[in-house]
Design a protein around this motif. Structure first.
Motif, PDB file in Angstrom:
ATOM      1  N   GLY A  18     -32.749 -52.721 -12.055  1.00 45.14           N
ATOM      2  CA  GLY A  18     -31.725 -53.032 -11.059  1.00 45.14           C
ATOM      3  C   GLY A  18     -31.104 -54.396 -11.223  1.00 45.14           C
ATOM      4  N   TYR A  19     -31.692 -55.241 -12.087  1.00 46.06           N
ATOM      5  CA  TYR A  19     -31.189 -56.607 -12.279  1.00 46.06           C
ATOM      6  C   TYR A  19     -30.828 -56.825 -13.750  1.00 46.06           C
ATOM      7  CZ  TYR A  19     -33.209 -57.447  -7.671  1.00 46.06           C
ATOM      8  OH  TYR A  19     -33.510 -57.383  -6.332  1.00 46.06           O
ATOM      9  N   GLU A  20     -29.923 -57.756 -14.004  1.00 47.23           N
ATOM     10  CA  GLU A  20     -29.538 -58.098 -15.367  1.00 47.23           C
ATOM     11  C   GLU A  20     -29.002 -59.525 -15.403  1.00 47.23           C
ATOM     12  OE1 GLU A  20     -26.602 -55.203 -16.385  1.00 47.23           O
ATOM     13  OE2 GLU A  20     -24.993 -56.156 -15.232  1.00 47.23           O
ATOM     14  N   GLY A  21     -28.681 -59.989 -16.616  1.00 43.71           N
ATOM     15  CA  GLY A  21     -28.176 -61.347 -16.794  1.00 43.71           C
ATOM     16  C   GLY A  21     -29.277 -62.315 -17.223  1.00 43.71           C
ATOM     17  N   ASP A  22     -28.882 -63.473 -17.684  1.00 43.27           N
ATOM     18  CA  ASP A  22     -29.838 -64.477 -18.167  1.00 43.27           C
ATOM     19  C   ASP A  22     -30.761 -64.961 -17.053  1.00 43.27           C
ATOM     20  OD1 ASP A  22     -28.706 -64.305 -20.652  1.00 43.27           O
ATOM     21  OD2 ASP A  22     -27.388 -66.048 -20.384  1.00 43.27           O
ATOM     22  N   PHE A  23     -30.290 -64.919 -15.813  1.00 46.48           N
ATOM     23  CA  PHE A  23     -31.077 -65.448 -14.698  1.00 46.48           C
ATOM     24  C   PHE A  23     -31.603 -64.346 -13.772  1.00 46.48           C
ATOM     25  CE2 PHE A  23     -27.580 -68.464 -15.698  1.00 46.48           C
ATOM     26  CZ  PHE A  23     -28.339 -69.428 -16.322  1.00 46.48           C
ATOM     27  N   CYS A  24     -31.323 -63.084 -14.131  1.00 49.15           N
ATOM     28  CA  CYS A  24     -31.744 -61.928 -13.308  1.00 49.15           C
ATOM     29  C   CYS A  24     -31.231 -62.025 -11.878  1.00 49.15           C
ATOM     30  CB  CYS A  24     -33.268 -61.775 -13.312  1.00 49.15           C
ATOM     31  SG  CYS A  24     -33.972 -61.401 -14.937  1.00 49.15           S
ATOM     32  N   LEU A  25     -29.997 -62.524 -11.747  1.00 47.41           N
ATOM     33  CA  LEU A  25     -29.365 -62.612 -10.433  1.00 47.41           C
ATOM     34  C   LEU A  25     -28.257 -61.570 -10.271  1.00 47.41           C
ATOM     35  CD1 LEU A  25     -29.066 -66.494  -9.984  1.00 47.41           C
ATOM     36  CD2 LEU A  25     -30.553 -64.943  -8.674  1.00 47.41           C
ATOM     37  N   ASP A  26     -27.806 -60.973 -11.397  1.00 41.22           N
ATOM     38  CA  ASP A  26     -26.745 -59.972 -11.344  1.00 41.22           C
ATOM     39  C   ASP A  26     -27.351 -58.583 -11.166  1.00 41.22           C
ATOM     40  OD1 ASP A  26     -24.891 -62.008 -11.864  1.00 41.22           O
ATOM     41  OD2 ASP A  26     -25.155 -61.772 -14.034  1.00 41.22           O
ATOM     42  N   CYS A  27     -26.594 -57.700 -10.518  1.00 42.54           N
ATOM     43  CA  CYS A  27     -27.039 -56.325 -10.320  1.00 42.54           C
ATOM     44  C   CYS A  27     -26.604 -55.454 -11.496  1.00 42.54           C
ATOM     45  CB  CYS A  27     -26.469 -55.751  -9.018  1.00 42.54           C
ATOM     46  SG  CYS A  27     -27.112 -56.557  -7.535  1.00 42.54           S
ATOM     47  N   ALA A  28     -27.494 -54.598 -11.939  1.00 38.79           N
ATOM     48  CA  ALA A  28     -27.190 -53.679 -13.025  1.00 38.79           C
ATOM     49  C   ALA A  28     -26.304 -52.546 -12.523  1.00 38.79           C
ATOM     50  CB  ALA A  28     -28.486 -53.118 -13.600  1.00 38.79           C
ATOM     51  N   GLU A  29     -25.829 -51.722 -13.447  1.00 38.81           N
ATOM     52  CA  GLU A  29     -24.999 -50.578 -13.075  1.00 38.81           C
ATOM     53  C   GLU A  29     -25.758 -49.678 -12.107  1.00 38.81           C
ATOM     54  OE1 GLU A  29     -21.985 -47.947 -15.620  1.00 38.81           O
ATOM     55  OE2 GLU A  29     -24.070 -47.397 -16.010  1.00 38.81           O
ATOM     56  N   ARG A  30     -25.020 -49.174 -11.108  1.00 41.50           N
ATOM     57  CA  ARG A  30     -25.555 -48.292 -10.070  1.00 41.50           C
ATOM     58  C   ARG A  30     -26.428 -49.047  -9.062  1.00 41.50           C
ATOM     59  NH1 ARG A  30     -28.725 -44.057 -11.198  1.00 41.50           N
ATOM     60  NH2 ARG A  30     -27.957 -43.144  -9.261  1.00 41.50           N
ATOM     61  N   CYS A  68     -27.253 -47.838  -5.578  1.00 39.54           N
ATOM     62  CA  CYS A  68     -26.101 -47.152  -4.995  1.00 39.54           C
ATOM     63  C   CYS A  68     -26.477 -45.734  -4.590  1.00 39.54           C
ATOM     64  CB  CYS A  68     -24.962 -47.068  -6.022  1.00 39.54           C
ATOM     65  SG  CYS A  68     -24.247 -48.654  -6.524  1.00 39.54           S
ATOM     66  N   TYR A  69     -25.597 -45.100  -3.819  1.00 42.94           N
ATOM     67  CA  TYR A  69     -25.747 -43.687  -3.505  1.00 42.94           C
ATOM     68  C   TYR A  69     -25.713 -42.906  -4.824  1.00 42.94           C
ATOM     69  CZ  TYR A  69     -25.192 -39.395  -0.808  1.00 42.94           C
ATOM     70  OH  TYR A  69     -25.390 -38.158  -0.242  1.00 42.94           O
ATOM     71  N   PRO A  70     -26.469 -41.798  -4.925  1.00 41.71           N
ATOM     72  CA  PRO A  70     -26.581 -41.085  -6.218  1.00 41.71           C
ATOM     73  C   PRO A  70     -25.260 -40.688  -6.862  1.00 41.71           C
ATOM     74  CG  PRO A  70     -28.219 -40.253  -4.683  1.00 41.71           C
ATOM     75  CD  PRO A  70     -27.354 -41.199  -3.904  1.00 41.71           C
ATOM     76  N   SER A  71     -24.179 -40.532  -6.064  1.00 44.06           N
ATOM     77  CA  SER A  71     -22.904 -40.102  -6.639  1.00 44.06           C
ATOM     78  C   SER A  71     -22.098 -41.248  -7.227  1.00 44.06           C
ATOM     79  CB  SER A  71     -22.070 -39.388  -5.560  1.00 44.06           C
ATOM     80  OG  SER A  71     -21.804 -40.269  -4.474  1.00 44.06           O
ATOM     81  N   CYS A  72     -22.562 -42.498  -7.057  1.00 45.33           N
ATOM     82  CA  CYS A  72     -21.777 -43.673  -7.476  1.00 45.33           C
ATOM     83  C   CYS A  72     -22.255 -44.235  -8.814  1.00 45.33           C
ATOM     84  CB  CYS A  72     -21.871 -44.782  -6.428  1.00 45.33           C
ATOM     85  SG  CYS A  72     -21.478 -44.303  -4.743  1.00 45.33           S
ATOM     86  N   THR A  73     -21.295 -44.668  -9.623  1.00 46.98           N
ATOM     87  CA  THR A  73     -21.601 -45.507 -10.782  1.00 46.98           C
ATOM     88  C   THR A  73     -21.485 -46.970 -10.392  1.00 46.98           C
ATOM     89  OG1 THR A  73     -20.813 -43.854 -12.356  1.00 46.98           O
ATOM     90  CG2 THR A  73     -20.905 -46.120 -13.130  1.00 46.98           C
ATOM     91  N   LYS A  74     -20.457 -47.294  -9.641  1.00 45.79           N
ATOM     92  CA  LYS A  74     -20.278 -48.629  -9.070  1.00 45.79           C
ATOM     93  C   LYS A  74     -20.082 -48.472  -7.577  1.00 45.79           C
ATOM     94  CE  LYS A  74     -18.083 -50.583 -13.210  1.00 45.79           C
ATOM     95  NZ  LYS A  74     -16.863 -51.236 -13.763  1.00 45.79           N
ATOM     96  N   CYS A  75     -20.585 -49.450  -6.833  1.00 45.20           N
ATOM     97  CA  CYS A  75     -20.476 -49.324  -5.376  1.00 45.20           C
ATOM     98  C   CYS A  75     -20.515 -50.699  -4.722  1.00 45.20           C
ATOM     99  CB  CYS A  75     -21.608 -48.446  -4.832  1.00 45.20           C
ATOM    100  SG  CYS A  75     -23.246 -49.214  -4.969  1.00 45.20           S
ATOM    101  N   SER A  76     -20.121 -50.717  -3.448  1.00 46.52           N
ATOM    102  CA  SER A  76     -20.180 -51.948  -2.652  1.00 46.52           C
ATOM    103  C   SER A  76     -21.217 -51.847  -1.542  1.00 46.52           C
ATOM    104  CB  SER A  76     -18.799 -52.243  -2.049  1.00 46.52           C
ATOM    105  OG  SER A  76     -18.370 -51.139  -1.253  1.00 46.52           O
ATOM    106  N   GLY A  77     -21.839 -50.682  -1.438  1.00 44.82           N
ATOM    107  CA  GLY A  77     -22.848 -50.461  -0.411  1.00 44.82           C
ATOM    108  C   GLY A  77     -23.688 -49.242  -0.752  1.00 44.82           C
TER     109      GLY A  77
END
Length: 363
Positions: free
Chosen positions: A171-183, A199-208
């Motif tokens: 669920g995390y990514e980036g050099d500092f593990c502060l960014d969210c991974a896909e989904r 994210c909800y199962p139907s989303c690839t990208k989401c805001s909630g």
């Protein structure tokens, strides 16, 4: 000459990289061995906590020699149980640094009660404190208290090896593990803290976390008029996605194909109750395909002389009657066998008979 020098340079570079990788593994292994030794030492210390010299006059021995709890005898008993006989690395480390154990036992134990810190980190220097790495025990990204900001693992953490790079948790990514991974999306975020949720199962990208928060739909989903990602029913698509004699089962974001029941000639689901039509040798009875008993049909299906009908699933067989055998497609009397005085003629399970004339299998 230039090509030869280039090849030599590349070869040297490979050796350096290989040596560096081996050194990292070696540092990690040494720290792991040291930690195991200290763990076994502490277990031995607890095991011998209530022991004494075991002699006939313990009080005299402790008065003249020393108390058992701080004696060399107890130390030796603990050291003897630190390693398995087959562990070369452990036994070598204990043998090489035995004098350090004696120094700590008699001179440093009171002031430095943490043997791991005194022995592995500060004295033989094969480990680092938690949250630090490398030869100089540098602090991991995010700080020693929360390496990788609590969302990953710092390479070499607690050892004299590694490069300190973060391997982020799911669920995390980036050099500092502060960014969210896909989904995944950020529920909370600042310069030192990040909380990513799925994210909800139907989303690839989401805001909630709901289906209405999708910014992009996953494969197998599509956006409806309200902007919600909903499942695509592939089973209703044209052309039909499954093969002949298969039925389609829709599921979230995808579908699957399964083979129809053998009693069906085409179907809309599993079992003989979902047939679109019945296979040959079967008939529809109240919506279910059942076997046709050809042997009970008005018109005989076994027409040769001395034949009898045997029903099978979806078909039937024509077999020779008892006392007859098949020969060139017809049933002829079985040859009589000569009787002997010792073994009178009789039908037994071992008597070979061949009574099959014709067999019909409708597939």
């Amino acid at each position: 000459m230039l090509l030869s020098e280039t090849v030599s340079l590349l070869f040297c570079l490979i050796l350096v990289l290989a040596a560096g990788s081996g050194s990292t593994r070696e540092h990690k292994d040494l720290c792991s061995t040291c930690r195991q030794i200290v763990d076994n030492f502490n277990k031995g210390f607890e095991r011998t906590a209530n022991k004494n010299f075991g002699g006939g006059n313990t009080a005299w021995e402790e008065r003249k020699l020393s108390k058992y709890e701080t004696s060399e005898i107890r130390l030796v008993e603990i050291l003897e149980g630190l390693c398995d006989s087959g562990s070369f690395e452990c036994n070598h480390m204990v043998e090489e640094h035995e004098e350090h154990f004696e120094t700590w036992w008699f001179k440093r134990k009171t002031k430095h009660p943490d043997l791991l810190k005194w022995f592995c980190i500060e004295t033989i220097k094969v480990c680092c404190p938690k949250g630090t790495f490398g030869p100089d025990c540098n602090t991991c990204v995010g700080g020693a208290e929360r390496p990788c900001h609590g969302n990953g693992r710092c390479d070499g953490d607690g050892t004299r090896g590694g490069d300190g790079k973060c391997s982020c948790d799911d669920g995390y990514e980036g050099d500092f593990c502060l960014d969210c991974a896909e989904r995944f999306y950020n529920e909370e975020r600042n310069d030192t803290f990040s909380l990513c949720k799925e994210c909800y199962p139907s989303c690839t990208k989401c805001s909630g976390g709901t289906a209405q928060d999708c910014e992009e739909c996953r494969d197998g989903w599509e956006e409806d008029q309200e902007g919600t990602c909903v499942d695509i029913d592939e089973c209703s698509s044209d052309p039909f996605p499954c093969k002949e004699k298969e039925y389609c089962l829709n599921n979230d974001g995808s579908y699957s194909c399964s083979v129809c029941d053998s009693r069906c000639s085409g179907c809309k689901g599993p079992g003989p109750g979902n047939c679109l039509a019945c296979s040959e040798g079967y008939k529809d009875e109240e919506g279910t395909c059942t076997d046709v008993d050809e042997c009970e049909l008005p018109d005989k299906v076994c027409t040769e002389e001395h034949q009898e009908c045997v029903n099978t699933k979806g078909s039937y067989k024509c077999l020779c009657e008892s006392g007859f055998q098949e020969q060139d497609g017809v049933c002829v009397p079985q040859p009589e066998t000569e009787e002997s005085e010792e073994e009178p003629a009789s039908d037994t399970e071992d008597s070979p008979t061949t009574d099959k004339v014709t067999e019909r299998e409708d597939l």
